[in-house]
Structure formats: C-alpha cells, structure tokens
Design a protein around this motif. Structure first.
Motif, PDB file in Angstrom:
ATOM      1  N   THR B  13       5.540  -8.049   5.101  1.00 53.09           N
ATOM      2  CA  THR B  13       4.532  -8.925   5.702  1.00 53.09           C
ATOM      3  C   THR B  13       3.419  -9.254   4.721  1.00 53.09           C
ATOM      4  O   THR B  13       2.899 -10.365   4.708  1.00 53.09           O
ATOM      5  CB  THR B  13       3.877  -8.241   6.917  1.00 53.09           C
ATOM      6  N   GLY B  14       3.065  -8.268   3.896  1.00 53.98           N
ATOM      7  CA  GLY B  14       2.013  -8.508   2.928  1.00 53.98           C
ATOM      8  C   GLY B  14       0.624  -8.341   3.479  1.00 53.98           C
ATOM      9  O   GLY B  14      -0.350  -8.416   2.743  1.00 53.98           O
ATOM     10  N   ASN B  15       0.517  -8.078   4.791  1.00 52.89           N
ATOM     11  CA  ASN B  15      -0.807  -7.830   5.347  1.00 52.89           C
ATOM     12  C   ASN B  15      -1.321  -6.480   4.873  1.00 52.89           C
ATOM     13  O   ASN B  15      -0.628  -5.483   4.975  1.00 52.89           O
ATOM     14  CB  ASN B  15      -0.757  -7.808   6.877  1.00 52.89           C
ATOM     15  N   LEU B  16      -2.545  -6.489   4.386  1.00 58.17           N
ATOM     16  CA  LEU B  16      -3.091  -5.235   3.912  1.00 58.17           C
ATOM     17  C   LEU B  16      -3.826  -4.528   5.043  1.00 58.17           C
ATOM     18  O   LEU B  16      -4.729  -5.094   5.657  1.00 58.17           O
ATOM     19  CB  LEU B  16      -4.056  -5.479   2.751  1.00 58.17           C
ATOM     20  N   ALA B  17      -3.401  -3.301   5.329  1.00 59.78           N
ATOM     21  CA  ALA B  17      -4.128  -2.499   6.311  1.00 59.78           C
ATOM     22  C   ALA B  17      -5.369  -1.916   5.666  1.00 59.78           C
ATOM     23  O   ALA B  17      -6.435  -1.868   6.267  1.00 59.78           O
ATOM     24  CB  ALA B  17      -3.243  -1.378   6.843  1.00 59.78           C
ATOM     25  N   VAL B  40      -2.866  -0.716   0.709  1.00 59.63           N
ATOM     26  CA  VAL B  40      -1.794  -0.217   1.553  1.00 59.63           C
ATOM     27  C   VAL B  40      -1.378  -1.310   2.511  1.00 59.63           C
ATOM     28  O   VAL B  40      -2.204  -1.857   3.249  1.00 59.63           O
ATOM     29  CB  VAL B  40      -2.233   1.024   2.361  1.00 59.63           C
ATOM     30  N   GLU B  41      -0.088  -1.616   2.477  1.00 55.79           N
ATOM     31  CA  GLU B  41       0.417  -2.669   3.337  1.00 55.79           C
ATOM     32  C   GLU B  41       0.547  -2.157   4.767  1.00 55.79           C
ATOM     33  O   GLU B  41       0.921  -1.005   4.995  1.00 55.79           O
ATOM     34  CB  GLU B  41       1.805  -3.071   2.829  1.00 55.79           C
ATOM     35  N   SER B  42       0.252  -3.006   5.685  1.00 48.72           N
ATOM     36  CA  SER B  42       0.338  -2.640   7.090  1.00 48.72           C
ATOM     37  C   SER B  42       1.768  -2.268   7.460  1.00 48.72           C
ATOM     38  O   SER B  42       2.726  -2.909   7.012  1.00 48.72           O
ATOM     39  CB  SER B  42      -0.126  -3.842   7.915  1.00 48.72           C
ATOM     40  N   GLY B  43       1.929  -1.209   8.237  1.00 46.47           N
ATOM     41  CA  GLY B  43       3.254  -0.819   8.707  1.00 46.47           C
ATOM     42  C   GLY B  43       4.126  -0.130   7.679  1.00 46.47           C
ATOM     43  O   GLY B  43       5.348  -0.138   7.809  1.00 46.47           O
ATOM     44  N   THR B  44       3.518   0.440   6.643  1.00 45.53           N
ATOM     45  CA  THR B  44       4.311   1.159   5.654  1.00 45.53           C
ATOM     46  C   THR B  44       3.825   2.594   5.529  1.00 45.53           C
ATOM     47  O   THR B  44       2.745   2.939   5.981  1.00 45.53           O
ATOM     48  CB  THR B  44       4.203   0.521   4.248  1.00 45.53           C
ATOM     49  N   ALA B 221      10.133   9.958   1.443  1.00 40.04           N
ATOM     50  CA  ALA B 221       9.542   9.489   2.695  1.00 40.04           C
ATOM     51  C   ALA B 221       8.744   8.198   2.574  1.00 40.04           C
ATOM     52  O   ALA B 221       8.568   7.495   3.562  1.00 40.04           O
ATOM     53  CB  ALA B 221       8.644  10.582   3.277  1.00 40.04           C
ATOM     54  N   ALA B 222       8.267   7.865   1.381  1.00 36.72           N
ATOM     55  CA  ALA B 222       7.317   6.752   1.294  1.00 36.72           C
ATOM     56  C   ALA B 222       7.996   5.428   0.973  1.00 36.72           C
ATOM     57  O   ALA B 222       9.102   5.386   0.424  1.00 36.72           O
ATOM     58  CB  ALA B 222       6.267   7.069   0.230  1.00 36.72           C
ATOM     59  N   ASP B 223       7.306   4.333   1.347  1.00 30.46           N
ATOM     60  CA  ASP B 223       7.735   3.006   0.914  1.00 30.46           C
ATOM     61  C   ASP B 223       7.134   2.693  -0.449  1.00 30.46           C
ATOM     62  O   ASP B 223       7.801   2.190  -1.333  1.00 30.46           O
ATOM     63  CB  ASP B 223       7.281   1.951   1.928  1.00 30.46           C
ATOM     64  N   ASP B 224       5.830   2.995  -0.565  1.00 20.59           N
ATOM     65  CA  ASP B 224       5.127   2.756  -1.824  1.00 20.59           C
ATOM     66  C   ASP B 224       4.491   4.054  -2.291  1.00 20.59           C
ATOM     67  O   ASP B 224       4.154   4.917  -1.489  1.00 20.59           O
ATOM     68  CB  ASP B 224       4.011   1.719  -1.641  1.00 20.59           C
ATOM     69  N   ILE B 225       4.331   4.153  -3.597  1.00 15.35           N
ATOM     70  CA  ILE B 225       3.721   5.352  -4.160  1.00 15.35           C
ATOM     71  C   ILE B 225       2.626   4.934  -5.129  1.00 15.35           C
ATOM     72  O   ILE B 225       2.867   4.117  -6.032  1.00 15.35           O
ATOM     73  CB  ILE B 225       4.764   6.206  -4.918  1.00 15.35           C
ATOM     74  N   SER B 226       1.411   5.463  -4.909  1.00 12.10           N
ATOM     75  CA  SER B 226       0.327   5.238  -5.859  1.00 12.10           C
ATOM     76  C   SER B 226       0.075   6.532  -6.608  1.00 12.10           C
ATOM     77  O   SER B 226       0.073   7.607  -6.023  1.00 12.10           O
ATOM     78  CB  SER B 226      -0.960   4.825  -5.136  1.00 12.10           C
TER      79      SER B 226
END
Lengths: 396, 533
Positions: B13-17, B40-44, B221-226
């Motif tokens: 979606t690209g929406n940032l939470a 952080v993207e919403s819903g991830t 477990a994660a979608d993205d990792i920082s």
C-alpha cells in the motif's frame, strides 16, 4: 518520568547531579531561607499575642511582641555564647552522634533500624546497673574511673547490641521486616526497663521511677564549667564516626555487610554468609544505640530515670540529613544539638512560647533536609544524567 | 541510507503508519540517535535490529513519547505529532510492550487488561468486573488468544503474560504495537506462538514494530528490517532480500564469523568430578538425581536441557550455593562437597550465574564495587581485612577496556547498564582473574551478536589455556558449537553424554525430551531403567 512538567524534571535532574560542593552550598542556602521564613513567622505571631513590652507598633495592625532578630540571636547565644550553653550543645551533639551513627550504620547496610531508641533505653539501664555495682568495688580515684567507665560503655553496647540482634535474627531467618520489629521492640524495651526499675533494681524508696545515683568514678570527667559535658565522650564519638566511615569504604567486612543488606542473593554469590551479616549489622547498630545510652547515664543524667529523651528518633533525622554518611553525621548532629540547646535559652529568657521555638527548629531541619530528600527521591525515580540513555537504553 | 528506493521495490500500500523524520536524541555526552529516518509501512511487521547500545530502545522511547527528541519530528499516519508522554502516544494509537512486563501479579488477567481504563458501574463508584471479564474474553477471541481472564497473573506462564500485555494495548485501541525484545523471555515453543499472534494482528490491520538482536527472528517474522548501529540507521531492507550474513555485517560494521573455529586442544587431567550428586529442594523433592560427570582441563562440557530440569540446582551445588543431600564433588583433586563457596572461589572457581541481576551483580553498586564481588577476599584485592581499592580499580578498568563495557565508567551503577553490558562486565570479571574452572550458566543470554562472538572466543581461549569449562545454556546452537562433550539433562538426571559431532539437533531434542534416539548408545542408567520397565 515525563508526566511531570519539564521544568520540575530538569530541576530534579540538576539536583541529583549536584556535586558535593554544590550540595553544601544548597544546604547553606536552605538554612538562610529557613531563617528568613522563620523570621516572618515569628514576627507575625508577635501580632496575635499580647505582652507588656511590645517591640514594634504597626499603625492599624497593632503591637508586635517578638523581635525575630532577637529570637535568633538568643538562640545562637544560648547554643554557643556561654560555657553552660556550649556544654549543653556539645552534650547533645555527642549523644546525637552515637544515635545518628547507629541509624547510619544500619542504613549503609541497607537496613532501617528504627529501634535505636529502645536499644538506647536498655543500654542506659545496663550501664547504670553495672556501674552502680562496680563503682563500689574499685578505688575511688582515676584508676577506678579508667576501669568503670569503659566497662560501663561495654555494658551499654552489649545490652543495645543484643536488643539490635533480635530484629536482625528475625529479619535474616524469619523474613520479618526490621522496620516493624524494631518499632515494636522500642515499646517492649521501655516497658521492660520501667518494670525492672520500678519493681526490682531501682530506688524503691523514691516515688519516681529511677535508679540510685551513680558514683563519681562512673561519671565522665567534665570539660566545661557549669556543664556535665566531657571532651572524652565527644572525641570518642568522632573517632567512632571516622572508624565507621573507614569500615564501609575500606574494609572487606564493611563491603560484605553492605552487600548482604542490599542484595542478599549477590552476597551469597560472593561467598558471604548473608544472613549472619544482616545479624551483625543490626547488632552493631544496636550496640551504638546502647553506647548512646551509656553516655547518657554517665555524662548527663548520672542515673537511669524514666522519661529518657527521644534521642534515638532524633538519630533517624540526623542520619537522613547526613545522607547516611558517617562523616556527615558530625555536622548534622552539631546542627541538631545547637538548635536544641539554643531553643532552651529562648524558653528561659524571651517568653516566646515553646511551641513556636519547636516550629522554628522544625523549619530549619525541614528546609535543610528537603533538598537531600528530593535528591534521594529523584535518584530513586531515575532522574539525573541518564547512563541508560547514554548506552542506548537497551533492555533497561 | 536511502529508504525510499528499498520500499518502492515492493508491491504494498505504501501508506506509512510511522515516520520518524531526522530524529536526533542527545544525552549528556552521548548521541543515542543521530539523524535517524525510520519508516514503517501500515499493516506490516517491522523488525528493528542492532547491537546493545545501538539506540533501538531510545528510538522507540521517542516514538512512545517517553523521550522528547532533541531534533526531528514524529509523524503518525501522515500527521505530525508531538507527544508529551506515553499517554499522548497511546491516544495516537501507539502501544508498547516492554521487555519486563508491567503487570500486577496478584490481579487477574481481566483486571490487568482493563487497569487504568476500567469499565465502571454505580455511576463510576465501582469497577464492573463482569464487564471487564466479558470484554477481555471478547478481545482474546477476536485475536485468537487462548487466555482465561479469571486467572491470576502469578499463576500463568511467561508467554501468557506477554499475551496479556498485548491485550492490554489492544484494549486501549492501539493499532501500532511496539514490542521490546519480545522473545527474550520466551521458550522456543512460545516464540512460535508469539509469531503466530503477530500474523493474526497484521491480518486485523495492525502495524507491528519489534526490537530484537536475533537475526533469525527478524528474518523469519518481519516484512522489513531496519538496522541501527551506533545511533545511526544503517539501512532498511526487506526480509526477503536479506541474508543473515548481510544483516550481521550491517549490525556490527564488519564481517562476523557465525561459525566458531574450534582448535584441537589436548585434554588434561580431570579438574571437576561430580559423583552421584543428589539435590533436594526446600520441599524435599529430588531435583538433581544422582548425577555423574567430569570436566577435564582443556575441555568444554556443555549441559543441554529444557530449562527447569535440574541444571540450575546442579550448578548451584557445584558452585557452593546449595548443599547436596548425597554424592561428592571433587575440584582439582580436592573433595569440596563441604567446602564453603568462599573457599571454592579462592581455589580458582569462576562462576557466571544465570540470573545476573540477582546473583552476579549488586545493582546499586558502581562497577568499581561490583568488580570485586566474589573476589573481595582474594589476595590481589585485599590483605585479609582491608580492600586494596587501587588494584581493584585497575582491575575494573582492565575489564571495562578489554570487554568493551559501555559506558566505560567505573563509577556507573550496575542497574544503569544495559543487560548486554552487564553481562560483558561479569564475564570479564570472572575470566580475567585466571580461574582454573569456569562455570558459565547462560553466558550469552540477552547479549548482542558481536558480544556473543567475543564471549565465545574468550571461552575457547580459556579452553586452549587448559582450563576446564562447564557451559550451561538453553541455546542448543551454542552448546553444540562450543562443547567437546554434551551432557543432556532431563528430569534431574544426565540422560546421555554425547559428542556434538556425532549427534544431530533432532537427536539432542529427543534426549532433552527424555527419549532415546534409535540406534544411539546412551550411557544412562536412568534411560535403560525406564526402557526395561
């Protein structure tokens, strides 16, 4: 933490991080501030009372009876201005040194001994009884004195020590909190002492509850005329303060006592019998309370008599004011001693009511103790420069 | 550094939470976060990884309103927010689950969930317990949590307590959940359960940020990792495109050897011999049942087992903190069964305790004082009654230096250090005084990957120097990697001593569950006894 307005938080941060010099400056400033507030209070009270010889007339308000400057001057002069006043001040100081150290020793070891009063009462009684017996057996000269006085102190220390050991044992082996047990043991100590003196060991011919007067070989040699104060007792107290400070900063025993009181499990890890050490700390604390009682009998009262002043409880305030530092107990007890002695002089000479003098005393103690109190509180709730934050605060 | 490039590769979606824009947080003398852009993207599910002291928790505390950033701004769902405390953050839909739970042990699950925001009756005069239970039950059902709202916190497991914490934030309407090292306190099964719950939450439209320093968890477990390092954001990558090695390099700033090179060391004389040791707990229940084993010089013996199978009691008996009811312990040729803990320390026994905050450190003491904890009677630091603070301070400086303890300040109090730094300090203190036997219980628990590597290397150095090492760890990987022999404990007994090269993880798992793997010759009377019965 950030629930507080930021200005208060910042003030607490600064307070917690204050250097020793800054803390002394803060204490002096607090003293001056307390004096100023007290002055206003004295002045105002002077307008709501009546007297023969008012010192000021405010048109539309009335006559003011009390001159604050005079009150403070009398206090100062009463505490230090005459030999009897100075003697009284130093006498109080010496006793407060022992009770203050008694509380501080326990505090350093992570224990809260509220029972110094009871330990002092029983220590005093033990001393009185021992020197009454022993005084008859020794030559009535300096030799006798050198024997009787140390034995009297030992008797006080022993009785106080045993009375302190009881809550220590209950804490170590039965998980009974020392605050509760020491408070209860205070009542028991007074009750036991009164019973014994009234019915068995006291002067049964007297209407009051008291023992016979102790012989002169059991009295501390006086150092100041018109006063029973003895330099030997004060020097002894100062040496004990230094000794205790060294005990906790330099010796293995002090390190282990403290570790046992603060964190029993870690003390066991370090190879220490933590339970035994808790008992040792409480015994040591009690013994100092007992010594205060011994000095009280041999330097002040010359007998055991009901109505022993609450020096044990004052010792708690002295210790807190000193930040529980044994060396800090020295100036703290001098301040308390001076205030107590000075307020007696006001009573006698100015006609300012006793209660007002107590308020003044309370104000000074409150103002000086407050910054230290807030410092402890602030430190406890995590103010001050934040090494957790500095390390990134992981897992904190 | 460029975050936008990475996220544009994904079809989302690209929406940032959450958008933390240029966050800098300074503490006196230290920059904990340095111009960090964190999105952080919403819903991830977003993992935030980094070593101890990299600034992860500080960054999340800024997001949660606990710290005010020195510079930079916080954007939630595209709106700029300024938080004056966690209450504001909660209102913006942010919930944080701390590593150490903030629950009232004596209250029930439902009472804890609604605490601070209780449904009331009688015009606000009383808590409506019935409604609290109903609401908790409904919420638990919605997210598929298996919880009994009427049970007391003290009676439920750590994993369940964590679920209560999560419910608590959900009850307050959070849609962005921050979890600080959520897996540190969980068993492997509970970890799987937690990740299941996170998936469930995502399905309900929540956004999750979790802090960890375990790479495998982040990847799993994660979608993205920082990745944060020294207060700076190194990069944000998608979990699909990342490898363990990449992440480790980003975290540490150099290549990390995930495999330990274990040189051959000649096995010497036995340094520790444990014979038929039996330990009973306070209620008289046998918790260690006739254990036999020995540790030789130049050897690492690993003790593996599910927590609570007698390892702790065995270790405390060897170190002198508990007394065995039967059996004997020999250390360096001397029987020490009745020798005090202090004397065992004096004989050269070092001990890294499992619970560092309870045992190995006095939390109120500065590092200076903690540096001699346990060694206070050794001749290096005292003459029998007086402490030689000068040599103690030299020693502490060395430990801080050598083991990279941060902050490097001997007058810092132990509680102000992060868990990993506390552990490094303890390990340093125990290793540097030249022990002949090291008992290391969970030596790398809560420690970051760079420090784990370091501690492992030191353990193997001790082994190479001909010292004996007894390693107890619930990390199977660690035990396998370091040990020369692995003793598996089950129900108070050693059910088998095996060579790590000859055994698979599955076989170890079977042993830990008290079963005998087929075809394996296990040297245990207990297992044989049970099989013949």
């Amino acid at each position: 933490m950030s629930r507080l307005p930021t200005s208060i938080g910042a003030a607490l941060d600064r307070l917690v991080d204050a250097s020793p010099v800054e803390r002394i400056v803060i204490s002096i400033a607090s003293l001056l501030f307390a004096v100023a507030v007290g002055a206003v209070l004295v002045l105002v009270s002077g307008f709501v009372t009546e007297c023969d010889d008012p010192f000021v007339l405010l048109p539309g308000v009335g006559y003011g009876c009390y001159n604050p400057l005079e009150v403070y001057w009398t206090m100062l002069e009463g505490a230090f201005g005459s030999s009897s006043g100075l003697g009284r001040t130093l006498q109080e100081t010496t006793l407060l040194l022992f009770t203050g150290l008694s509380v501080a020793v326990a505090f350093r070891a992570g224990l809260f001994n509220i029972g110094t009063q009871g330990q002092m009462v029983l220590g005093a009684l033990a001393t009185a009884l021992v020197v009454l017996e022993l005084g008859q057996l020794v030559p009535q000269n300096v030799v006798g004195m050198v024997i009787v006085i140390p034995v009297g102190i030992a008797a006080g220390a022993l009785a106080g020590g045993i009375w302190g050991m009881i809550p220590g044992l209950m804490k170590a082996y039965a998980d009974a909190h020392e605050v509760i047990t020491t408070i209860m043991l205070n009542f028991i100590a007074t009750g036991v002492a009164l019973y014994l003196v009234q019915n068995h060991v006291g002067d049964l011919t007297s209407d009051s509850v008291l023992t016979e007067t102790i012989p002169s070989v059991a009295r501390f040699p006086t150092s100041i005329s018109d006063s029973r104060f003895s330099m030997y007792a004060l020097i002894g107290a100062l040496l004990v303060a230094v000794g205790i400070s060294l005990l906790y900063t330099r010796t293995i025993l002090g390190y282990e006592l403290r570790t046992s009181g603060i964190q029993e499990t870690a003390a066991e890890y370090s190879g220490v019998n933590a339970k035994r050490n808790i008992v040792t700390s409480m015994t040591l604390s009690g013994a100092l309370g007992g010594v205060a009682g011994a000095i009280y009998v041999m330097m002040v009262q010359y007998r055991w008599q009901s109505g022993i002043p609450a020096l044990g409880f004052d010792g708690i305030a002295v210790s807190i004011l000193a930040g529980n530092n044994p060396i800090g107990v020295i100036p703290a007890s001098l301040l308390f001693g001076g205030l107590k002695s000075g307020s007696v002089a006001i009573d006698l000479s100015l006609g300012v009511p006793n209660e007002l003098v107590d308020v003044l005393r309370g104000l000074i103690i409150l103002f000086i103790a407050m910054p230290e109190f807030f410092r402890m509180l602030g430190k406890w709730s995590g103010f001050g420069s934040d090494p957790v934050g500095a390390s990134g605060g992981e897992e904190a | 550094m460029n975050v936008d490039d990475e996220s544009s590769n994904r079809t989302r979606t690209g929406n940032l939470a959450v958008h933390l824009d240029g966050i800098t947080k300074r503490f006196p003398g230290v920059i904990a976060n340095d111009d960090v852009d964190f999105e952080v993207e919403s819903g991830t599910i977003h993992a935030l990884i980094g070593e101890n002291g990299a600034g992860k928790t500080t960054l999340m505390n800024v997001l949660y309103g606990l710290y005010e950033p020195t510079e930079g701004s916080v954007w939630i769902h595209g709106e700029r927010r300024e938080f004056d405390g966690p209450r504001d953050a909660m209102e913006a839909g942010i919930g944080m689950i701390h590593q150490h739970f903030m629950l009232v042990d004596t209250m029930t699950v439902a009472e804890n969930v609604v605490l601070g925001d209780e449904p009331t009756k009688w015009g606000g005069l009383a808590t409506d317990r019935k409604k609290a239970i109903e609401e908790t039950k409904a919420l638990a059902k919605q997210y598929g949590f298996d919880l009994d709202p009427t049970k007391r916190i003290q009676d439920i497991s750590v994993g369940e307590q964590q679920r209560v914490e999560i419910l608590k934030t959900l009850y307050r309407g959070s849609d962005i959940l921050i979890l600080d090292e959520p897996t540190a306190v969980l068993t492997p099964q509970e970890v799987d359960g937690l990740f299941g719950i996170l998936e469930e939450l995502i399905a309900e439209g929540k956004t999750i940020i979790f802090i960890t320093h375990k790479l495998s968890e982040a990847l799993h477990a994660a979608d993205d990792i920082s990745v944060l390092r020294d207060g700076e954001l190194v990069d944000t990558v998608s979990a699909e495109n990342a490898s363990r090695e990449d992440l480790a390099r980003m975290m540490v700033g150099r290549d990390v050897l995930l495999e330990v090179d274990k040189p051959d060391v000649e096995r010497g004389n036995p340094i520790l011999e444990v014979e038929e040791v039996t330990v009973e707990d306070e209620r008289g229940v046998t918790v260690v049942d006739g254990v036999d084993f020995s540790v030789h010089e130049g050897e690492v013996i690993g003790i593996a087992g599910v927590d609570g199978n007698g390892q702790s009691e065995l270790v405390e008996t060897i170190t002198g903190l508990q007394t065995p009811s039967d059996g004997s312990i020999t250390f360096d040729g001397t029987e020490i069964t009745d020798v005090s803990r202090a004397d065992r320390i004096g004989m050269g026994m070092a001990y890294i305790a499992e619970d560092r905050q309870k045992r190995s450190l006095v939390m109120e003491y500065e590092l200076r004082r903690n540096g001699i904890l346990g060694c206070q009677r050794l001749p290096e630091f005292s003459n029998g009654w007086r402490i030689d603070w000068e040599s103690a301070e030299d020693y502490v400086d060395d430990v801080i230096d050598e083991y990279d303890v941060r902050p490097p300040d001997p007058s810092a109090e132990a509680h102000s250090l992060s868990g990993g730094n506390q552990q490094k300090f303890i390990v340093g203190r125990e290793f540097e005084r030249d022990p002949s036997l090291v008992i290391a219980s969970q030596p790398t628990r809560g420690v970051d990957i760079g420090s784990i590597e370091f501690i492992h290397d030191r353990l193997l150095d001790l082994r190479a120097d001909g010292k004996g090492v007894l390693l107890v760890s619930s990390k199977l990987e660690e035990v396998r990697r370091l040990s020369d022999r692995i003793a598996v404990m089950y129900d108070g007994d050693i059910v088998g001593i095996v060579d790590p090269a000859d055994v698979t993880e599955e076989e170890l798992g079977l042993l830990m569950a008290g079963e005998r793997p087929t075809g394996m010759d296990v040297d245990s009377a207990r297992v044989r006894r049970r099989e013949s019965a």
